[in-house]
Design a protein around this motif. Structure first.
Motif: not given
Ligand SMILES: Nc1ncnc2c1ncn2[C@@H]1O[C@H](COP(=O)(O)OP(=O)(O)OP(=O)(O)O)[C@@H](O)[C@H]1O
Ligand SMILES: [Mg+2]
Lengths: 256, 260
Positions: B134, B137, A163, A81-82, A61-63, A2, A111, A114-115, A88, A85
């Protein structure tokens, strides 16, 4: 494997922003903005309300995608995101943006859960630890709607810290906090830098707090960083825009 | 010139419609792809199924009994006039199973659960919770959409069977109670069994599954597209329910045509 496992200790990343422009319709928010943040550095962005600080963070953030220009993190363009990379990014949203259907503890642990970073017992421990860092360990079972604005912001900080980020973006982390809590959060930001060499970008109106945590700071005005320097240099700046912002900030407080 | 403007306007509307359809299909495809993660998300799927059950069961029960009853009342009188009232069971049974059961159940589900899905996800979009997901992640499609789609896929057939059965009971009750129709429970269900084939039930369940997935995906899509504030959340809910209804009616026709 992960994400989050076996990646070695947290280390700061470098940010390089070149010629960044972003407009919404006719409103040009950022205009040819250039910025470099060194690994492990804490960079503070100050600027009046509505000048595009949040928009800048969301692009890191890439949003949001830039209209022009490039944002490089450790030399590579920001991934959406997602996307996988090698680093973090943690984000403390201005609004907190807590998940209203989850408890405080679940927000902070989401986080990790889920991961599948760790099993439930370990997650529980990390959550308590991060909440303790922001002074909210006893609020784990409350829902965000049962918290004050400042408490929500602190949960958001704990959630970002959980995270284990290499880069952490704070959007007004202390805007709704009392002076004691502000000191506490500022201390936490400095502590993270010292201990993990984490790179931080802090957006704030609070000049004192900004000067305290910053290695360097920049003043955002009309879509550009009009002045960049150490807190000392910013305080001494001759730039009228910076002067205006600083003197307003410290009016009635005995001056800077 | 005027007609040219009209033409352009119509063209734009059609283009926007096609784009929406395309985006919904892409979202559906992503949800299907994320279904790989379903075993790890059983808790979320079960929670959504419970939600669907809780929200839909009471109103569905009531509606089912009454629809079955009214159907029996209407057709019972006509059949009795022709002296064919013993066919009431087959008529009510088939109508429920093939058409009214699945359509009614999914309309109720769209109104009760689809609206809630759209509202929740729209609020999450507006209050930056989707952005927050998002940045952690966590794919919103896997975390939010996939469990809702799978839960609807699984829950709707079960609900539909339940509604069918209640509809039959309602029909049988009306048949027994009404002296002019006068069909006993026994005659009703004997006749029903005689007319009904497994195929009929399966047809109805296929509809239920298609409608369930449609409602879930449409409502999630509309929710995710929402920008703005509380007013836009409200608009999205209305929009999601209306779109769901339209889709149910169109697909009902198409599926019926294909299965005939
Ligand atoms: N999604 C959007 N659509 C249109 N305009 C936007 C959008 N987001 C931001 N803007 C505009 O961009 C400008 C900068 O907004 P931004 O949120 O970055 O301000 P800010 O510097 O963070 O202010 P504050 O300190 O008050 O949070 C504002 O004029 C705002 O109206
Ligand atoms: Mg802002």
């Amino acid at each position: 494997m992960q994400e989050g496992q076996g990646r070695g200790p947290t280390r700061g990343v470098a940010i390089r922003i070149v010629g960044l422009s972003k407009a919404f319709g006719d409103v040009e928010v950022l205009r040819d903005l250039t910025l470099e943040v060194q690994p492990g550095e804490t960079f503070v962005i100050i600027g009046p309300s509505g000048c595009g600080k949040t928009v800048l963070l969301k692009q890191i953030l890439g949003l949001l995608t830039p209209d022009a220009g490039r944002i490089l993190i450790d030399g590579a363009p920001v991934a959406a995101p997602g996307q996988p990379k090698p680093y973090r990014i943690g984000m403390v949203f201005q609004s907190g943006a807590l998940f209203s259907s989850l408890t405080v503890g679940e927000n902070v642990g989401l986080w990790l859960k889920e991961h599948r970073v760790a099993d439930d017992g370990v997650i529980e421990r990390i959550v308590t630890e991060k909440l303790a860092l922001v002074g909210l360990a006893d609020k784990k079972h409350l829902f965000p709607s049962e918290l004050s604005g400042g408490m929500r912001k602190r949960v958001a900080i704990a959630r970002a810290l959980a995270t284990d980020p290499d880069l952490i973006l704070y959007d007004e982390p202390t805007a709704e906090l009392d002076p004691v809590m502000t000191d506490h959060i500022a201390e936490a930001i400095v502590d993270l830098k010292r201990r993990f060499r984490i790179t931080s970008v802090v957006v704030t109106h609070d000049l004192n707090m900004g000067c305290y945590v910053a290695d360097r700071m920049g003043m955002l005005h009309e879509g550009r960083l009009v002045e960049v320097g150490t807190p000392e240099q910013i305080r001494r700046s001759a730039n009228p825009v910076v002067r205006a912002f600083i003197t307003t900030q410290t009016k009635g407080m005995g001056g800077a | 010139m005027r007609s040219l403007g009209l033409l352009a306007g119509t063209g734009a509307v059609i283009l926007r419609f096609l784009q929406t359809v395309g985006e919904v299909l892409v979202l559906l495809w992503q949800a299907v792809r994320e279904s790989r993660a379903a075993p790890r998300n059983v808790d979320k799927i079960l929670a959504q199924m419970a939600e669907i059950g809780n929200a839909t069961l009471p109103i569905a029960s009531l509606t089912a009994v009454f629809i079955g009853g009214v159907l029996a009342l209407q057709s019972g009188f006509q059949l009795a006039k022709l002296g064919a009232e013993e066919n009431l069971g087959g008529l009510v049974g088939l109508s429920m199973v093939k058409e009214l059961g699945p359509v009614m159940t999914s309309l109720l589900m769209a109104g009760r659960v689809g609206s809630a899905m759209a509202a929740e996800i729209a609020a999450m979009s507006v209050y930056e919770e989707i952005d927050a997901l998002r940045t952690l992640d966590i794919d919103p499609v896997r975390y939010l959409v996939m469990p809702r789609v799978l839960a609807s896929l699984l829950a709707l057939p079960v609900l539909t069977i339940y509604v069918d059965v209640l509809g039959w009971i309602g029909g049988a009750l009306v048949g027994t109670v009404n002296p002019q129709i006068n069909v006993s429970f026994r005659t009703f269900f004997d006749n029903l069994r005689q007319f009904m084939e497994v195929r009929d039930i399966l047809d109805g369940l296929v509809k239920a599954m298609v409608f369930g997935v449609t409602v879930a995906i449409v409502c999630c899509y509309v929710g995710l597209q929402t920008r703005g504030g509380p007013r836009e959340v409200g608009r999205s809910v209305t929009r999601a329910v209306v779109l769901s209804f339209i889709c149910i009616f169109i697909f009902d026709y198409v599926i019926t045509r294909l299965l005939i």
